[in-house]
Design a protein around this motif. Structure first.
Motif: not given
Length: 142
Positions: A40, A58, A60, A77, A79, A105-106
């Motif tokens: 981040t 973030s 998330t 994200d 994930y 991300e991920w």
């Protein structure tokens, strides 16, 4: 491949700004790094370097945060996504087609699919509370 060591959050942010200057519209950035690695903070610098004015947080719980500016940034994200249909529904390919920089991300969860987009890879390793080793592949930084 270039390897950098940052010793503070401010240095991590500054490296993100530096990367922004080297990116072409529609570039995919695939992040690798665990929780608390500094993704981040790096994205904050990336957004600043792209001229985005929105506060960075973030993604998330939102799956994607979109930061407006002269060179927009979509921060994903991945994930909780499990299929290419999920990537499409979240708009990942649409953002790339529109010329936004996309930071994911991920990304390792979709490594095979995302490899087709010729991504820039940013691997962030936490060395200590403040220090990070950041490896950038797929683009040259001046």
């Amino acid at each position: 491949m270039a390897v950098f060591t940052t010793s503070s959050r401010a240095e991590t942010v500054a490296l993100g700004r530096r990367l922004a200057a080297a990116l072409q519209p529609g570039t995919l950035i695939c992040y690798q790094g665990g929780l608390g690695a500094g993704k981040t903070a790096f994205t904050e610098g990336l957004a600043q370097g792209l001229g985005c004015q929105d506060p960075v947080s973030s993604p998330t719980f939102a799956i994607v945060n979109y930061y407006r500016g002269p060179r927009p940034l979509a921060h994903f994200d991945l994930y909780r996504l499990s299929s290419e249909d999920d990537l499409c529904a979240a708009g990942l390919y649409d953002y790339l087609d529109e010329g936004a920089i996309v930071a994911a991300e991920w990304s390792e969860n979709f490594a095979d699919l995302l490899a087709a987009e010729d991504p820039v890879t940013v691997r962030i390793e936490r060395l200590s509370e403040d220090a990070r080793r950041i490896t950038i592949e797929g683009v040259s930084l001046c």
